[in-house]
Write an enzyme that holds these catalytic residues in place. Structure first.
Site, PDB file in Angstrom:
ATOM      1  N   GLN A 194     -30.803  27.992  29.789  1.00 53.04           N
ATOM      2  CA  GLN A 194     -29.440  28.740  30.218  1.00 53.04           C
ATOM      3  C   GLN A 194     -28.573  27.655  30.354  1.00 53.04           C
ATOM      4  O   GLN A 194     -27.275  28.410  30.809  1.00 53.04           O
ATOM      5  CB  GLN A 194     -29.565  28.479  32.554  1.00 53.04           C
ATOM      6  CG  GLN A 194     -31.482  29.096  32.381  1.00 53.04           C
ATOM      7  CD  GLN A 194     -30.797  28.410  34.721  1.00 53.04           C
ATOM      8  OE1 GLN A 194     -32.321  27.822  35.141  1.00 53.04           O
ATOM      9  NE2 GLN A 194     -30.383  29.122  35.452  1.00 53.04           N
ATOM     10  N   PHE A 225     -35.095  30.365  36.709  1.00 52.04           N
ATOM     11  CA  PHE A 225     -34.795  30.240  38.322  1.00 52.04           C
ATOM     12  C   PHE A 225     -34.835  29.174  38.801  1.00 52.04           C
ATOM     13  O   PHE A 225     -34.194  28.211  39.437  1.00 52.04           O
ATOM     14  CB  PHE A 225     -35.764  30.332  39.256  1.00 52.04           C
ATOM     15  CG  PHE A 225     -36.665  31.280  38.851  1.00 52.04           C
ATOM     16  CD1 PHE A 225     -36.452  32.850  39.022  1.00 52.04           C
ATOM     17  CD2 PHE A 225     -38.261  31.142  37.625  1.00 52.04           C
ATOM     18  CE1 PHE A 225     -36.883  33.978  38.553  1.00 52.04           C
ATOM     19  CE2 PHE A 225     -38.670  33.227  37.623  1.00 52.04           C
ATOM     20  CZ  PHE A 225     -37.996  34.008  38.300  1.00 52.04           C
ATOM     21  N   GLU A 229     -31.882  24.774  33.685  1.00 50.69           N
ATOM     22  CA  GLU A 229     -30.424  24.521  33.183  1.00 50.69           C
ATOM     23  C   GLU A 229     -30.410  23.267  33.168  1.00 50.69           C
ATOM     24  O   GLU A 229     -29.011  23.113  32.508  1.00 50.69           O
ATOM     25  CB  GLU A 229     -29.908  24.386  35.231  1.00 50.69           C
ATOM     26  CG  GLU A 229     -28.197  24.028  34.984  1.00 50.69           C
ATOM     27  CD  GLU A 229     -28.196  24.690  36.735  1.00 50.69           C
ATOM     28  OE1 GLU A 229     -28.067  24.911  37.664  1.00 50.69           O
ATOM     29  OE2 GLU A 229     -26.759  23.739  36.768  1.00 50.69           O
ATOM     30  N   ARG A 307     -24.548  20.815  47.663  1.00 50.14           N
ATOM     31  CA  ARG A 307     -24.432  22.168  48.097  1.00 50.14           C
ATOM     32  C   ARG A 307     -25.677  22.325  49.405  1.00 50.14           C
ATOM     33  O   ARG A 307     -24.731  23.528  50.573  1.00 50.14           O
ATOM     34  CB  ARG A 307     -25.073  23.742  47.170  1.00 50.14           C
ATOM     35  CG  ARG A 307     -25.261  24.720  47.628  1.00 50.14           C
ATOM     36  CD  ARG A 307     -25.642  25.786  46.232  1.00 50.14           C
ATOM     37  NE  ARG A 307     -24.871  25.994  45.299  1.00 50.14           N
ATOM     38  CZ  ARG A 307     -23.862  26.355  45.740  1.00 50.14           C
ATOM     39  NH1 ARG A 307     -23.831  27.554  46.548  1.00 50.14           N
ATOM     40  NH2 ARG A 307     -23.008  26.631  44.730  1.00 50.14           N
ATOM     41  N   ARG A 339     -33.472  27.805  42.193  1.00 49.03           N
ATOM     42  CA  ARG A 339     -32.392  29.112  42.662  1.00 49.03           C
ATOM     43  C   ARG A 339     -31.919  28.531  44.441  1.00 49.03           C
ATOM     44  O   ARG A 339     -33.346  28.139  45.382  1.00 49.03           O
ATOM     45  CB  ARG A 339     -33.647  30.453  42.668  1.00 49.03           C
ATOM     46  CG  ARG A 339     -32.819  32.001  43.436  1.00 49.03           C
ATOM     47  CD  ARG A 339     -33.621  32.760  43.251  1.00 49.03           C
ATOM     48  NE  ARG A 339     -33.040  33.676  42.713  1.00 49.03           N
ATOM     49  CZ  ARG A 339     -34.037  35.075  42.876  1.00 49.03           C
ATOM     50  NH1 ARG A 339     -34.948  35.284  42.407  1.00 49.03           N
ATOM     51  NH2 ARG A 339     -32.933  36.202  42.244  1.00 49.03           N
ATOM     52  N   PHE A 341     -30.889  25.951  45.116  1.00 45.99           N
ATOM     53  CA  PHE A 341     -30.087  24.756  45.121  1.00 45.99           C
ATOM     54  C   PHE A 341     -29.535  24.118  45.673  1.00 45.99           C
ATOM     55  O   PHE A 341     -28.357  23.256  46.161  1.00 45.99           O
ATOM     56  CB  PHE A 341     -29.003  24.926  43.724  1.00 45.99           C
ATOM     57  CG  PHE A 341     -27.841  23.835  43.144  1.00 45.99           C
ATOM     58  CD1 PHE A 341     -29.236  24.318  41.578  1.00 45.99           C
ATOM     59  CD2 PHE A 341     -26.803  23.507  43.298  1.00 45.99           C
ATOM     60  CE1 PHE A 341     -28.265  23.344  40.611  1.00 45.99           C
ATOM     61  CE2 PHE A 341     -26.347  22.295  42.479  1.00 45.99           C
ATOM     62  CZ  PHE A 341     -27.162  22.229  41.382  1.00 45.99           C
ATOM     63  N   THR A 437     -20.093  24.336  42.209  1.00 44.29           N
ATOM     64  CA  THR A 437     -19.933  23.140  43.090  1.00 44.29           C
ATOM     65  C   THR A 437     -18.541  21.946  42.753  1.00 44.29           C
ATOM     66  O   THR A 437     -17.630  21.193  42.573  1.00 44.29           O
ATOM     67  CB  THR A 437     -20.532  22.332  43.924  1.00 44.29           C
ATOM     68  OG1 THR A 437     -21.745  21.944  43.517  1.00 44.29           O
ATOM     69  CG2 THR A 437     -21.001  23.197  45.072  1.00 44.29           C
ATOM     70  N   ALA A 506     -25.863  29.197  39.467  1.00 42.27           N
ATOM     71  CA  ALA A 506     -24.597  29.421  40.864  1.00 42.27           C
ATOM     72  C   ALA A 506     -24.507  30.553  40.561  1.00 42.27           C
ATOM     73  O   ALA A 506     -23.256  31.127  41.327  1.00 42.27           O
ATOM     74  CB  ALA A 506     -23.944  28.279  40.434  1.00 42.27           C
ATOM     75  N   GLU A 716     -29.020  34.058  43.749  1.00 42.95           N
ATOM     76  CA  GLU A 716     -29.417  32.829  44.827  1.00 42.95           C
ATOM     77  C   GLU A 716     -29.679  33.544  46.157  1.00 42.95           C
ATOM     78  O   GLU A 716     -30.309  33.486  46.831  1.00 42.95           O
ATOM     79  CB  GLU A 716     -28.736  31.499  44.505  1.00 42.95           C
ATOM     80  CG  GLU A 716     -29.029  31.367  43.207  1.00 42.95           C
ATOM     81  CD  GLU A 716     -28.461  29.297  43.724  1.00 42.95           C
ATOM     82  OE1 GLU A 716     -27.204  30.446  42.825  1.00 42.95           O
ATOM     83  OE2 GLU A 716     -28.798  28.809  43.062  1.00 42.95           O
TER      84      GLU A 716
END
Ligand code: LUZ
Ligand code: MOS
Length: 768
Positions: A194, A225, A229, A307, A339, A341, A437, A506, A716
């Site tokens: 990702q 998902f 990442e 988060r 997903r 996070f 974030t 995100a 998400e």
């Protein structure tokens, strides 16, 4: 606008290509990995003697073979070796790379590697990490009002703990990378990631090369998902290392069991809450400490904790709040993005506390939530203003759409008339903050070329992983240039065409890359409009102005009268022969994102996505089994780019949340090994778990706070709706003894957990 899924036909025909499955290069070498057999141990020696004699063996690479810096850490507050040289920190950590002429030889050679370890004691749980003070950072804090006074002023308070479990991503396509050496000492990586720029940067660091010597290409992923990442980087770097040493193309492709064992999961959390409220159900104060199990390296644990903290108010105005977060270091594979996070782990704790308040006061699940829900002008504990009354609207809509009060009556009647089956209703709102974030990640770019025949090539920074970011981006470009979507080809994501990309994460993929597309397409439209003025003067002796030119239906009109037109292709060709640059780069960053971690205040999100949902569950008191009877979702879609794609995202996210809270379980043994390592021992929801009685309403009122072309992110936020079934099971269990303050329902509520909760109540209450 509704356009079809761009690769729908390819997927259905089985023609879409995935890395390592077809079209492999000649002289391809294969990798098998040697994995740590301990969760925590010193490596005393690695002996490859018995591996080297295996036919087809090429080489065995360890930490000593890394030419650059042996560090794949995300960000700069940790050090994570690609291949550890002294100490292993989790079971299944790669410690050696075996390269061979075919996969079977590589695997056989890997089995023949002899590693001597000195076993050390692993730290596996949050409790053990807390006892030893194994935290990644100083606790993060968000505060507002006066918590002590809040409790003193409250009629009642309730406190408790809430634990959530891990979750395996179970993307259909496992982690993989095909690495191909270039002739100048560089390497091209076809990685299932990702985050192509992170793969590029880290692989270059490992190889000791400047970043431009490593390029990354990503056509599409078979799901991610969040699991790709930060966590695609290790596999891509291992493949890059092998290609660098052998100067041959190399494929690293995990099998399902390796992927289960060695990759990080959703963070388990253990949260301690205390909530203060008045007899009328008004919440005065909420205090929560969040502890997350981060695994062996930081990975994204800090951002995930943030988060979780930013979502601990969830959809409710809490005048006095104190949220504290502790990310814990343990000897598990580094836990990672998934997903939501961290938000689901914070949110379910808050929702449980609110549910307890409702039950304590004998208030209705919707009433208490509506009473405390944000209204326009209120601020979150971190100081961000809520500007639209959307949360309340969602509840009203849910109440009407589900005929809530009648439904409640039916469920209560059912429970009075059924001895061995009970039903319950779970209600949960949605309020999900959109933006990374880590503020700097909120930027995107694209590159568009219009060729002289009028066909268009578009490269953007987003990764297509099944969510149809490509369809949405193509729609945006097509809309600006007034052409049909078929004219546009969305290219693979490639660091050579789009650099310095943020992960597609995100939920921001369509927002940031979509706005960048708008920017590039608008630049091209301006240039073409200028050329159109010349074109119409030359061909039709018409005087018009660039701003009057209209692009629509693959045609270009001189002005709104539509008297004079030419085809899009004709204008493009004209423009080329008149020396027009037909390539454009577009760029966007999300404005106004700030956060001060010391003060715990700022505006971490561009906007919120709101919603409300309800689930009805029926449980069997004798077996603990349950059945999802009904789902109603009201989702704040604003002005969707593609409503059908979005409904697919909402259904999928619901199912993933439903799995998280009811059936997906990842126990570990005392050695820090996951016990569920195959889809046969790890249960995820299937289509048969989703009820026929499923109502989804996308509210398409265009909001003042939204993103590109009035749309809102959708990846998400809807996962939260999938947590309502847990609250519904809780409600069903509680119907056995509404007075009890001691319902111990675990999360996930597996049938075993339901039966345990039921039996405990039964012991305390013989009358059922
Ligand atoms: N990734 C990230 C994310 O790096 N920062 C975030 O805020 C985030 N949020 C959701 C999913 N992935
Ligand atoms: Mo993510 S959890 O990669 O948006």
């Amino acid at each position: 606008m509704t356009e079809k899924h761009l690769s729908g036909k390819l997927h259905v025909c089985g023609a879409s290509r995935f890395i390592g499955e077809t079209h492999l290069p000649e002289h391809l070498l294969h990798i098998a990995l040697v994995y740590s057999e301990y969760a925590h141990a010193e490596i005393l020696s690695i002996d490859s003697g018995k591996a080297e004699v295996v036919e087809g063996f090429v080489c065995c690479l360890t930490s000593r073979d890394i030419p650059g810096e042996n560090n794949i850490a995300h960000g700069n507050n940790d050090l994570q070796p690609l291949l550890p040289d002294v100490k292993v920190e989790y079971y299944g950590q790669p410690i050696g790379v075996i390269v061979a002429e075919n996969k079977l030889s590589a695997e056989e050679a890997a089995r023949n590697i002899q590693v001597e370890y000195k076993e050390l004691e692993p730290v596996l749980t949050i409790e053990e990490a807390v006892l030893r003070g194994h935290f990644y950072i100083e606790p993060r804090k968000i505060e507002c009002g006066n918590v002590e006074k809040g409790f003193a002023d409250s009629d009642y308070s309730l406190s408790g703990e809430f634990e959530t479990g891990a979750q395996e991503h179970l993307y259909l396509e496992t982690q993989r990378c095909l690495a191909v050496p270039d002739d100048d000492g560089g390497v091209t990586l076809h990685s299932s990631t990702q985050s192509m720029s992170e793969v590029q940067t880290v692989a270059a660091r490992i190889l000791g090369l400047p970043t431009h010597k490593v390029s990354v290409d990503v056509k599409r992923l078979g799901g991610a998902f969040g699991g790709k990442e930060a966590q695609a980087t290790i596999w891509a770097s291992l493949a890059a290392l092998a290609a660098f040493h052998t100067q041959k193309p190399v494929l690293l492709c995990l099998n399902r069991m390796e992927d289960f064992i060695s990759t990080g999961k959703r963070h388990p959390f253990k949260n301690k809450y205390k909530i203060g409220f008045n007899a009328d159900g008004k919440i005065n104060v909420y205090q929560v400490e969040l502890y997350s199990n981060g695994g062996a390296y930081t990975d994204l644990s800090i951002a995930i904790l943030e988060r979780a903290l930013y979502h601990s108010d969830h959809a409710y105005y809490i005048p006095n709040a104190k949220f504290t977060g502790y990310p814990c270091r343990t000897n598990l594979p580094p836990n990672t993005a998934f997903r939501g996070f961290g938000a689901p782990q914070g949110i379910i704790t808050t929702e449980f506390a609110i549910q307890r308040v409702a039950d304590f006061l004998g208030l209705d699940a919707i009433e208490i939530r509506k009473k405390n829900c944000y209204i326009t002008g209120q601020t979150t504990p971190y100081g961000m203003e809520v500007l639209e009354p959307v949360g309340r609207e969602m509840f009203d809509e849910l109440e009407t759409l589900s005929d809530y009060h009648q439904l409640r009556h039916e469920v209560d009647t059912f429970n009075k008339t059924h001895k061995y089956n009970k039903q319950g209703i779970g209600v949960i709102p949605g309020k999900f903050g959109i933006s990374f974030t880590a503020g700097f990640l909120n930027q995107g770019s694209v590159l568009i070329w219009i060729y002289t025949d009028g066909s268009i090539s578009l490269s953007h920074g987003g990764i297509e992983m099944g969510q149809q970011v490509n369809t949405k981006i193509a729609q945006i470009a097509a809309n600006v240039l007034g052409v049909s979507i078929n004219r546009i080809r969305i290219e693979s994501a490639n660091t050579k065409r789009v650099g310095n990309t943020s992960p597609t994460a995100a939920s921001t993929g369509s927002d940031i890359n979509g706005y960048a597309t708008l920017d590039a397409a608008t630049r091209l439209k301006k240039r073409l409009s200028n050329q159109a003025v010349k074109y119409f003067l030359q061909h039709d002796s018409i005087v018009t102005f660039p701003d009057s030119v209209i692009f629509r239906d693959d045609k270009v009109y001189s002005d709104a009268t539509k008297d004079n037109s030419c085809s899009f292709g004709e204008l493009v060709s004209f423009a080329y022969f008149n020396f027009t640059d037909l390539g454009a780069h577009g760029y966007y960053f999300t404005p106004g994102i700030t956060f001060d971690h010391k003060k715990g205040k700022g505006k971490p999100f561009y906007y919120f996505v709101f919603g409300a949902s309800l689930s009805v569950m029926e449980i069997d008191l004798l077996t603990g089994e349950y059945n999802l009877k009904k789902v109603v979702i009201v989702h704040d879609a604003s002005s969707p780019l593609n409503q059908e794609v979005d409904s697919g995202q909402i259904y999928g996210a619901f199912a993933q949340g439903y799995g998280l809270c009811t059936m997906e379980e990842l126990p570990i043994d005392q050695k820090g090994r996951y016990l569920a390592v195959t889809p046969s021992t790890y249960k995820i929801p299937t289509i048969s778990d989703i009820p026929d009685d499923f109502t989804l309403k996308q509210v398409t009122d265009r909001r003042s706070q939204a993103s590109v072309m009035g749309s809102k992110a959708v990846g998400e936020p809807p996962l939260i709706y999938g947590l309502a079934p847990w609250l519904a099971i809780y409600d069903a269990v509680r119907s056995l003894n509404p007075e009890s303050n001691q319902i111990n329902l675990k999360f996930p509520a597996t049938p075993e957990a339901v039966l345990t909760a039921v039996n405990k109540l039964r012991r305390n209450n013989d009358s059922y």
